[in-house]
Design an enzyme around this catalytic site. Structure first.
Site, PDB file in Angstrom:
ATOM      1  N   LYS A 119      36.912  46.114  19.485  1.00 17.78           N
ATOM      2  CA  LYS A 119      36.988  47.056  19.703  1.00 17.78           C
ATOM      3  C   LYS A 119      35.952  48.063  18.716  1.00 17.78           C
ATOM      4  O   LYS A 119      35.496  49.129  19.303  1.00 17.78           O
ATOM      5  CB  LYS A 119      38.510  47.650  19.976  1.00 17.78           C
ATOM      6  CG  LYS A 119      39.042  47.087  20.684  1.00 17.78           C
ATOM      7  CD  LYS A 119      39.904  48.313  21.846  1.00 17.78           C
ATOM      8  CE  LYS A 119      40.420  47.447  22.962  1.00 17.78           C
ATOM      9  NZ  LYS A 119      41.279  48.016  23.954  1.00 17.78           N
ATOM     10  N   LYS A 201      36.840  38.570  28.760  1.00 16.94           N
ATOM     11  CA  LYS A 201      37.938  38.800  29.529  1.00 16.94           C
ATOM     12  C   LYS A 201      37.903  39.997  30.378  1.00 16.94           C
ATOM     13  O   LYS A 201      37.039  40.846  29.902  1.00 16.94           O
ATOM     14  CB  LYS A 201      39.203  38.937  28.691  1.00 16.94           C
ATOM     15  CG  LYS A 201      39.417  40.143  27.838  1.00 16.94           C
ATOM     16  CD  LYS A 201      40.749  40.155  27.594  1.00 16.94           C
ATOM     17  CE  LYS A 201      41.008  41.803  26.830  1.00 16.94           C
ATOM     18  NZ  LYS A 201      42.402  42.574  27.106  1.00 16.94           N
ATOM     19  N   LYS A 204      40.219  46.649  31.401  1.00 16.01           N
ATOM     20  CA  LYS A 204      40.296  47.884  32.061  1.00 16.01           C
ATOM     21  C   LYS A 204      39.158  48.622  31.677  1.00 16.01           C
ATOM     22  O   LYS A 204      39.365  49.994  32.118  1.00 16.01           O
ATOM     23  CB  LYS A 204      41.744  48.426  32.444  1.00 16.01           C
ATOM     24  CG  LYS A 204      42.445  48.687  31.101  1.00 16.01           C
ATOM     25  CD  LYS A 204      43.970  49.401  31.372  1.00 16.01           C
ATOM     26  CE  LYS A 204      45.333  48.624  30.900  1.00 16.01           C
ATOM     27  NZ  LYS A 204      45.212  48.657  29.505  1.00 16.01           N
TER      28      LYS A 204
HETATM   29  P1  ATP Z   1      42.036  47.841  27.181  1.00 17.09           P
HETATM   30  O1  ATP Z   1      40.638  47.407  27.882  1.00 17.09           O
HETATM   31  O2  ATP Z   1      42.254  49.141  27.323  1.00 17.09           O
HETATM   32  O3  ATP Z   1      41.942  47.176  25.911  1.00 17.09           O
HETATM   33  P2  ATP Z   1      43.212  45.734  28.596  1.00 17.09           P
HETATM   34  O4  ATP Z   1      42.680  45.695  29.903  1.00 17.09           O
HETATM   35  O5  ATP Z   1      43.011  44.790  27.689  1.00 17.09           O
HETATM   36  O6  ATP Z   1      43.029  47.059  28.018  1.00 17.09           O
HETATM   37  P3  ATP Z   1      46.371  45.876  27.821  1.00 17.09           P
HETATM   38  O7  ATP Z   1      46.988  47.153  28.239  1.00 17.09           O
HETATM   39  O8  ATP Z   1      45.766  45.943  26.360  1.00 17.09           O
HETATM   40  O9  ATP Z   1      45.092  45.801  28.829  1.00 17.09           O
HETATM   41  O10 ATP Z   1      46.987  44.704  28.411  1.00 17.09           O
HETATM   42  C1  ATP Z   1      48.448  44.497  28.995  1.00 17.09           C
HETATM   43  C2  ATP Z   1      48.509  43.132  29.114  1.00 17.09           C
HETATM   44  O11 ATP Z   1      47.670  42.619  30.040  1.00 17.09           O
HETATM   45  C3  ATP Z   1      48.746  42.317  28.069  1.00 17.09           C
HETATM   46  O12 ATP Z   1      49.827  41.447  27.691  1.00 17.09           O
HETATM   47  C4  ATP Z   1      47.286  41.457  28.123  1.00 17.09           C
HETATM   48  O13 ATP Z   1      47.604  40.345  27.281  1.00 17.09           O
HETATM   49  C5  ATP Z   1      47.200  41.473  29.434  1.00 17.09           C
HETATM   50  N1  ATP Z   1      45.831  41.250  29.760  1.00 17.09           N
HETATM   51  C6  ATP Z   1      44.889  42.080  29.729  1.00 17.09           C
HETATM   52  N2  ATP Z   1      43.715  41.705  29.910  1.00 17.09           N
HETATM   53  C7  ATP Z   1      43.768  40.339  30.581  1.00 17.09           C
HETATM   54  C8  ATP Z   1      43.236  39.406  31.206  1.00 17.09           C
HETATM   55  N3  ATP Z   1      41.965  39.498  31.602  1.00 17.09           N
HETATM   56  N4  ATP Z   1      43.542  38.191  31.638  1.00 17.09           N
HETATM   57  C9  ATP Z   1      44.957  37.834  31.210  1.00 17.09           C
HETATM   58  N5  ATP Z   1      45.835  38.846  30.972  1.00 17.09           N
HETATM   59  C10 ATP Z   1      45.345  40.170  30.318  1.00 17.09           C
END
Ligand code: ATP
Ligand code: LTN
Length: 338
Positions: A119, A201, A204
């Protein structure tokens, strides 16, 4: 509306940031598992808006996304009468415990966190202290509720390990104050990859065409899947190291159908990537369409959603206070007159 808390059950806690539209990665890695655990555990699912502001957010959009995420939790099948669904910022115990646990966490530990490194690279203009201490707030979320199990995607494993270390350190000084939590990772799909860069990965807060949003209409889902990066050898085989794009697509189908990626690959043997992508889009649409309809219905009744959040925040607050008061006493904060 009354959410009966069943203290005899083991506790589950998890959170999702309202930092953008939820993706298929969030669904497969986290949300989908929440529903499976609903009956066996007392589950607490949090909209972690305090975590979201570690990256700059537009206030009105963030506020709207908090309600939207509460709607997604419910639309994914979670019963708000059984599960405590609330906003992190409504329960001050998160911030209060976080301060205390900051004093039990080492700079060196936080420096090793890969999410912080990722980040900081992405937001080089805003490497704030909150981004650095983000894992301590997450540890506080979990420990505040004496959580037994934390369903999360693979990317959060390192944060959970730090949470366990902090809890053990604190318990080592003050006795058994915190339950030591375990992680819960789905067998398939705990790391769904970006459609455009399948070695990273799906996230969002990345560009639109890299992820499928839970609220994407069917034609958008088909278009994004069609454009997903694969490879040039045209063989459908699960091999994440050498065929990350194809393997990611196989994992998506497998996770949604409760199969293994190898089983899906065997079924599609001899077919082209066009067919594989069609299967992916069909499975995703079949899963998301009912959820989208329910979400639309819920979003038309904001008063109901607000009511759920208000009531559940009170329940969460009561639960959180038990741990917080105990911790404050252990570290030696002054007694309160009453
Ligand atoms: P950001 O991009 O804003 O960091 P994010 O998409 O990584 O957000 P989070 O809100 O941080 O999402 O994560 C919510 C949940 O979804 C967590 O348990 C995280 O491990 C899971 N998660 C996020 N991205 C993935 C992915 N690509 N595959 C599987 N699990 C995921
Ligand atoms: N850090 C997590 C979101 C999160 C969380 C939590 C997950 C915040 N607090 C407590 C599980 C338990 C993320 O970035 N995905």
């Amino acid at each position: 509306m009354e959410t009966p808390v069943a203290p005899q059950k083991k506790i589950i806690f998890s959170g999702i940031q309202p930092s953008g539209t939820l993706t298929l990665g969030n669904y497969i890695g986290a949300l989908r598992n929440f529903k499976k655990l609903e009956d066996e555990y007392q589950c607490i699912y949090c909209v972690v808006d305090m975590h979201a502001i570690t990256v700059r957010q537009e206030a009105a959009a963030l506020r709207k996304r908090c309600l939207e995420l509460a709607g997604i939790y419910i639309a994914s099948g979670l019963d708000p009468k059984k599960n405590v669904i609330y906003c992190q910022s409504h329960v001050s115990g998160h911030a209060e415990l976080s301060w205390i646990l900051n004093c039990f966490t080492y700079m060196g530990e936080l420096n090793r966190m890969t999410q912080f490194k990722d980040k900081s690279a992405k937001h080089a203009d805003n490497i704030n202290a909150g981004l650095f201490t983000y894992p301590v707030l997450m540890a506080s979320d979990i420990l505040l509720f004496q959580t037994d199990l934390v369903p999360i995607g693979a990317d959060q494993k390192q944060h959970l390990e730090l949470t366990r270390d902090i809890a053990q350190r604190f318990n080592g000084v003050y006795g058994d104050v915190f339950t030591i939590p375990e992680g819960y990772f789905g067998k398939v799909g705990s790391r769904i990859m970006s459609l455009q860069e399948p070695t990273r990965k799906m996230s969002k807060s990345d560009p639109e065409d890299t992820f499928i949003a839970l609220l994407d209409p069917p034609d958008v889902i088909r278009r994004k899947v069609k454009r997903a990066v694969t490879d040039s050898d045209a063989e459908i085989r699960f091999d994440p190291a050498n065929k990350p794009g194809v393997s990611n697509l196989l994992s998506i189908i497998a996770a949604l159908n409760d199969q293994t990626p190898d089983q899906v690959a065997a079924e599609l043997q001899g077919q082209g990537y066009g067919k594989l992508k069609e299967r992916v889009a069909d499975c995703v649409i079949a899963t998301l369409e009912p959820m989208q309809a329910e979400h639309k219905r819920l979003m038309a009744d904001k008063a109901y959603l607000q009511g759920v959040l208000d009531e559940n925040a009170q329940i969460a607050n009561k639960m959180a206070m038990k741990t917080l008061r105990k911790v404050q006493r252990k570290v030696g904060f002054a007694d309160r007159g009453r």
